[in-house]
Design a protein around this motif. Structure first.
Motif, PDB file in Angstrom:
ATOM      1  N   UNK A  37      37.392  33.085  32.766  1.00  0.00           N
ATOM      2  CA  UNK A  37      36.893  34.426  32.464  1.00  0.00           C
ATOM      3  C   UNK A  37      36.036  34.938  33.612  1.00  0.00           C
ATOM      4  N   UNK A  38      36.086  36.233  33.831  1.00  0.00           N
ATOM      5  CA  UNK A  38      35.088  36.843  34.703  1.00  0.00           C
ATOM      6  C   UNK A  38      33.860  37.131  33.844  1.00  0.00           C
ATOM      7  N   UNK A  39      32.735  37.362  34.494  1.00  0.00           N
ATOM      8  CA  UNK A  39      31.489  37.543  33.750  1.00  0.00           C
ATOM      9  C   UNK A  39      31.309  38.964  33.239  1.00  0.00           C
ATOM     10  N   UNK A  40      32.256  39.852  33.534  1.00  0.00           N
ATOM     11  CA  UNK A  40      32.052  41.278  33.226  1.00  0.00           C
ATOM     12  C   UNK A  40      33.063  41.804  32.195  1.00  0.00           C
ATOM     13  N   UNK A  44      35.681  26.083  29.540  1.00  0.00           N
ATOM     14  CA  UNK A  44      35.673  27.468  30.005  1.00  0.00           C
ATOM     15  C   UNK A  44      34.998  27.533  31.366  1.00  0.00           C
ATOM     16  N   UNK A  45      35.663  28.215  32.293  1.00  0.00           N
ATOM     17  CA  UNK A  45      35.079  28.512  33.599  1.00  0.00           C
ATOM     18  C   UNK A  45      34.782  30.007  33.627  1.00  0.00           C
ATOM     19  N   UNK A  46      33.538  30.346  33.919  1.00  0.00           N
ATOM     20  CA  UNK A  46      33.138  31.742  34.057  1.00  0.00           C
ATOM     21  C   UNK A  46      32.805  31.991  35.523  1.00  0.00           C
ATOM     22  N   UNK A  47      33.460  32.986  36.110  1.00  0.00           N
ATOM     23  CA  UNK A  47      33.215  33.317  37.507  1.00  0.00           C
ATOM     24  C   UNK A  47      32.105  34.354  37.612  1.00  0.00           C
ATOM     25  N   UNK A  48      31.058  34.004  38.327  1.00  0.00           N
ATOM     26  CA  UNK A  48      29.937  34.920  38.558  1.00  0.00           C
ATOM     27  C   UNK A  48      29.552  34.859  40.028  1.00  0.00           C
ATOM     28  N   UNK A  49      30.558  34.838  40.879  1.00  0.00           N
ATOM     29  CA  UNK A  49      30.309  34.662  42.307  1.00  0.00           C
ATOM     30  C   UNK A  49      30.527  35.895  43.137  1.00  0.00           C
ATOM     31  N   UNK A  65      46.850  39.278  34.370  1.00  0.00           N
ATOM     32  CA  UNK A  65      45.391  39.425  34.220  1.00  0.00           C
ATOM     33  C   UNK A  65      44.806  38.013  34.346  1.00  0.00           C
ATOM     34  N   UNK A  66      44.564  37.552  35.570  1.00  0.00           N
ATOM     35  CA  UNK A  66      44.228  36.141  35.772  1.00  0.00           C
ATOM     36  C   UNK A  66      42.819  35.749  35.356  1.00  0.00           C
ATOM     37  N   UNK A  67      41.911  36.728  35.172  1.00  0.00           N
ATOM     38  CA  UNK A  67      40.515  36.398  34.885  1.00  0.00           C
ATOM     39  C   UNK A  67      40.162  36.530  33.420  1.00  0.00           C
ATOM     40  N   UNK A  68      41.169  36.451  32.574  1.00  0.00           N
ATOM     41  CA  UNK A  68      40.960  36.391  31.127  1.00  0.00           C
ATOM     42  C   UNK A  68      42.170  35.684  30.524  1.00  0.00           C
ATOM     43  N   UNK A  69      42.256  34.375  30.769  1.00  0.00           N
ATOM     44  CA  UNK A  69      43.405  33.629  30.283  1.00  0.00           C
ATOM     45  C   UNK A  69      43.231  32.140  30.483  1.00  0.00           C
ATOM     46  N   UNK A  70      44.284  31.410  30.175  1.00  0.00           N
ATOM     47  CA  UNK A  70      44.236  29.947  30.118  1.00  0.00           C
ATOM     48  C   UNK A  70      45.122  29.326  31.192  1.00  0.00           C
ATOM     49  N   UNK A  71      44.677  28.187  31.700  1.00  0.00           N
ATOM     50  CA  UNK A  71      45.414  27.441  32.712  1.00  0.00           C
ATOM     51  C   UNK A  71      45.409  25.967  32.342  1.00  0.00           C
ATOM     52  N   UNK A  72      46.528  25.293  32.579  1.00  0.00           N
ATOM     53  CA  UNK A  72      46.520  23.835  32.470  1.00  0.00           C
ATOM     54  C   UNK A  72      45.742  23.299  33.673  1.00  0.00           C
ATOM     55  N   UNK A  73      44.887  22.324  33.446  1.00  0.00           N
ATOM     56  CA  UNK A  73      44.116  21.777  34.562  1.00  0.00           C
ATOM     57  C   UNK A  73      45.031  21.099  35.581  1.00  0.00           C
TER      58      UNK A  73
END
Length: 195
Positions: A92-95, A5-10, A130-138
Motif C-alpha cells: 500500500x502507499x501511505x496516501x 503489509x508493506x506501506x511505502x512512505x518514502x 494499480x500496483x500500490x494497492x494490491x497483493x504480491x507473492x513474496x
C-alpha cells in the motif's frame, strides 16, 4: 491467510508540497490511518521510508525498513520484501484515505483461490495496473531483483512480464490517492463525510 503489509512512505511529496504521510484525517495522520487499518489483518506491518525518525512517534508498532535509495516505489517495495516471511504481501502507499478494513479482509479471503502461477492480485485501471494497492507473492523477489538489477524502475513494465490475477474492485473510489493539493481538496469535498 497470513500476510505481511508493506506501506511505502518514502516519497518526497513534491507535488503535494508537504509530507503526505503526516496529513491528517480527523486528527490522524494518513500513515497512521493506513497502518491502523491493516494491523489487525497482518502478521506484521513494514513501513519503508528514508526517514524513519520522522514517523516513529506516529506509528510506533511497525517494523522499519530504511529506503536508502529513494528512487521510487518499485525499489522501495524490493527493499521491504527483504523483511517479509509470509507467502503473501499487501503493498500500500501511505496516501489512500478511502481504504476500509472490510474491503481489505474480503480481498485477503480471495488469495487462497488464486492460480498458483499468479505472482500478484491487483486492481486494473485505465492506465494499467494499480500496483500500490494490491497483493504480491513474496516469491516474486527474484524476478523483481533481476528487473531492478537490469535498470528497471517501472512497476508497469515489470508487471507486464508477469502473470497477474485481476482484483475486482466494486467501488473504484477505494483506490483514490492524494498526490497533489487538488486531490486533497477533492477528497475533502467529496469523501470526508463518509469517513
Amino acid at each position: 491467510m497470513s500476510i505481511t503489509t508493506i506501506v511505502l512512505a518514502g516519497g518526497l511529496s513534491l507535488r503535494m508540497g508537504q509530507d503526505k504521510a503526516l496529513m491528517e484525517i480527523a486528527g490522524v495522520p494518513l500513515l497512521r490511518r493506513v497502518t491502523d487499518l491493516v494491523g489487525p489483518l497482518s502478521r506484521s506491518v513494514v513501513v519503508v521510508t528514508g526517514w524513519p525518525e520522522r514517523y516513529e512517534a506516529v506509528v510506533p508498532d511497525c517494523q522499519w525498513v530504511l529506503d536508502r535509495q529513494t528512487v521510487g516505489p518499485l525499489v522501495g517495495f524490493a527493499q521491504g520484501l527483504a523483511a517479509v516471511e509470509t507467502d503473501w504481501v499487501l503493498l500500500l502507499s501511505c496516501d489512500l484515505p478511502n481504504l476500509d478494513v472490510g474491503t481489505i479482509a474480503g480481498w485477503i479471503e480471495d488469495l487462497a483461490a488464486l492460480p498458483q502461477g499468479a505472482i500478484a492480485y491487483l486492481p486494473e485501471g485505465e492506465k494499467g495496473w494499480e500496483p500500490l494497492c494490491g497483493f504480491y507473492r513474496s516469491s516474486c523477489r527474484e524476478s523483481l531483483q533481476t528487473f531492478i538489477a537490469q535498470g528497471g524502475r517501472s512497476f508497469q513494465r515489470w508487471l507486464r512480464s508477469q502473470s497477474i490475477a485481476i482484483l475486482p474492485v466494486a467501488d473504484p473510489d477505494i483506490l483514490f490517492n492524494c498526490n497533489r493539493p487538488e486531490d486533497w481538496q477533492i477528497w475533502h469535498d467529496r469523501y470526508k463525510s463518509t469517513v
